[in-house]
Design an enzyme around this catalytic site. Structure first.
Site, PDB file in Angstrom:
ATOM      1  N   ARG A 199       0.842  -1.188   0.000  1.00  0.00           N
ATOM      2  CA  ARG A 199       0.000   0.000   0.000  1.00  0.00           C
ATOM      3  C   ARG A 199       0.876   1.235   0.000  1.00  0.00           C
ATOM      4  O   ARG A 199       1.927   1.246   0.660  1.00  0.00           O
ATOM      5  CB  ARG A 199      -0.896   0.027   1.259  1.00  0.00           C
ATOM      6  CG  ARG A 199      -2.031  -0.965   1.273  1.00  0.00           C
ATOM      7  CD  ARG A 199      -3.118  -0.621   0.236  1.00  0.00           C
ATOM      8  NE  ARG A 199      -4.186  -1.626   0.208  1.00  0.00           N
ATOM      9  CZ  ARG A 199      -4.194  -2.703  -0.583  1.00  0.00           C
ATOM     10  NH1 ARG A 199      -3.180  -2.933  -1.400  1.00  0.00           N
ATOM     11  NH2 ARG A 199      -5.214  -3.535  -0.555  1.00  0.00           N
TER      12      ARG A 199
ATOM     13  N   GLU B 214      -3.872   7.453  -5.259  1.00  0.00           N
ATOM     14  CA  GLU B 214      -4.070   6.689  -6.490  1.00  0.00           C
ATOM     15  C   GLU B 214      -5.385   7.149  -7.115  1.00  0.00           C
ATOM     16  O   GLU B 214      -6.386   7.194  -6.414  1.00  0.00           O
ATOM     17  CB  GLU B 214      -4.150   5.185  -6.179  1.00  0.00           C
ATOM     18  CG  GLU B 214      -2.829   4.646  -5.687  1.00  0.00           C
ATOM     19  CD  GLU B 214      -2.879   3.158  -5.333  1.00  0.00           C
ATOM     20  OE1 GLU B 214      -3.886   2.498  -5.619  1.00  0.00           O
ATOM     21  OE2 GLU B 214      -1.903   2.669  -4.768  1.00  0.00           O
TER      22      GLU B 214
ATOM     23  N   HIS C 180      -1.367   0.091  -9.850  1.00  0.00           N
ATOM     24  CA  HIS C 180      -1.971  -0.856  -8.905  1.00  0.00           C
ATOM     25  C   HIS C 180      -2.596  -2.063  -9.623  1.00  0.00           C
ATOM     26  O   HIS C 180      -3.810  -2.306  -9.532  1.00  0.00           O
ATOM     27  CB  HIS C 180      -3.008  -0.143  -8.022  1.00  0.00           C
ATOM     28  CG  HIS C 180      -3.222  -0.852  -6.708  1.00  0.00           C
ATOM     29  ND1 HIS C 180      -3.570  -0.203  -5.542  1.00  0.00           N
ATOM     30  CD2 HIS C 180      -3.144  -2.165  -6.380  1.00  0.00           C
ATOM     31  CE1 HIS C 180      -3.702  -1.079  -4.559  1.00  0.00           C
ATOM     32  NE2 HIS C 180      -3.448  -2.282  -5.054  1.00  0.00           N
TER      33      HIS C 180
END
Lengths: 230, 230
Positions: A148, A177, A196
């Site tokens: 993360r 993000e 991601h």
């Protein structure tokens, strides 16, 4: 009385695989090499052109040794690494079979040629990769994060990459993000940023969707959920 | 009476590592994902966005099972693959320990989810990956070449990628090198082209230079060369 289903374990293979893909793309400079090939740089080939550090014979440090950290270790080991270190709250019995050695966070940072973050984001791991942590790494270290974005003090990482405190970084996760298009991380040759996609395999997303559907059907039919968060 | 030195084995780890890097970049669509992140595509994330096939549970076929082919197999195996097939002139004793199974070229093409070319270029392997070979592969197959461009009929590969005969290709080698900038392979989303960086690790190039120097010094001193081509 709200029951919560989840999909544990489904993403382990996909995320471990992406971690290796990102590590190798960063160390072997794939985006830079690909760009050079497309834009005429290939003609300037020389013996040391586009060289990067190989994994063979190196020390790899894995922070967070749960399911994904262990799956990363198994894959990394096949690349003829010299040593795998891990940092984790508790000793993991699986480490013995893998041949990974538990060390302190500081020892891991000081000894590792590659530092891989696989730890879950909690109050105790928030921004654990800060200015101080990057300062303890080797100048030649490559940092990889597929957990993360919040585990990293991102401004400190930018500074470490710009000043040569560490060699390079590969990031599948950022803060925020999506990362703003004008962010300095996008402009640095020694940083690979992915959007991601750790879990983005066809198989993982299918299995995830299927398990979610089974969880929902179980609740609707008054049955035990195959994967309930308790 | 001209003595020739070479540097055998020096590139094995580096090339096997690059083969995995290229395979994973191709299957997990790293260049496409990276480009999307940099240009605003990340905002459109959805469950199946940028998904690609994972290695876990798949069948991997390796063509040419010498030093590099075997090193690739050892690394591939750690990704929880179901089966490793290989095609080679002779049976290789090392295959047993790795758990790789010798099959015919046609069987390898038909059964493999990933087809990796590690064979040396000889008259018998020249353009062995031709229209007929690509036609025998699965429609979902990914082809990876880190040996020599000459093992591939490149026009047939372009056609196979454009028509969906196979899913994607990752190439570290092409015909010619450098590949002309206007070549169709550079324009295809399902093809990753690298500028022949298989051996480009810092360690491999150092070892190569060192061994070359030792070969030369040995000749000048009238000694046995550490690595003479006989």
């Amino acid at each position: 009385g709200i029951r919560i289903g989840h999909t544990p374990g489904v993403l382990t293979d996909a995320t471990a695989e992406l971690t290796l893909a990102l590590l190798l793309s960063t160390s072997r400079r794939l985006p830079e090499a690909q760009h050079a090939a497309k834009t005429g740089g290939w003609a300037n080939w020389s013996l040391t052109w586009m060289t990067g550090p190989g994994l063979a014979g190196t020390t790899v440090g894995i922070v967070g040794f749960g399911r994904i950290g262990q799956a990363v270790a198994r894959r990394v080991k096949s690349f003829s690494t010299a040593q795998i270190l891990y940092f984790n709250r508790s000793e993991r019995p699986e480490a013995k079979e893998i041949g990974a050695v538990k060390v302190t966070f500081d020892e891991l940072l000081a000894k590792s040629d590659f530092v891989i973050c696989c730890v879950s984001l909690e109050p105790s791991t928030k921004e654990m990769f800060d200015k101080c942590a990057f300062g303890k790494m080797k100048k030649t270290a490559i940092f990889v994060n597929t957990s993360r974005g919040g585990t990293v003090d991102q401004d400190a990482l930018v500074e470490a990459l710009q000043s040569g405190t560490i060699r390079a970084a590969g990031l599948d996760v950022t803060t925020p993000e999506p990362l703003p298009l004008d962010h300095p991380l996008f402009k640095m040759k020694n940083c690979v940023v992915l959007p991601h996609i750790g879990s983005a395999t066809i198989e993982a997303t299918n299995t995830m969707a299927e398990l979610t559907a089974k969880n929902i059907l179980a609740v609707l039919n008054g049955m035990e959920m195959p994967a309930e968060l308790k």
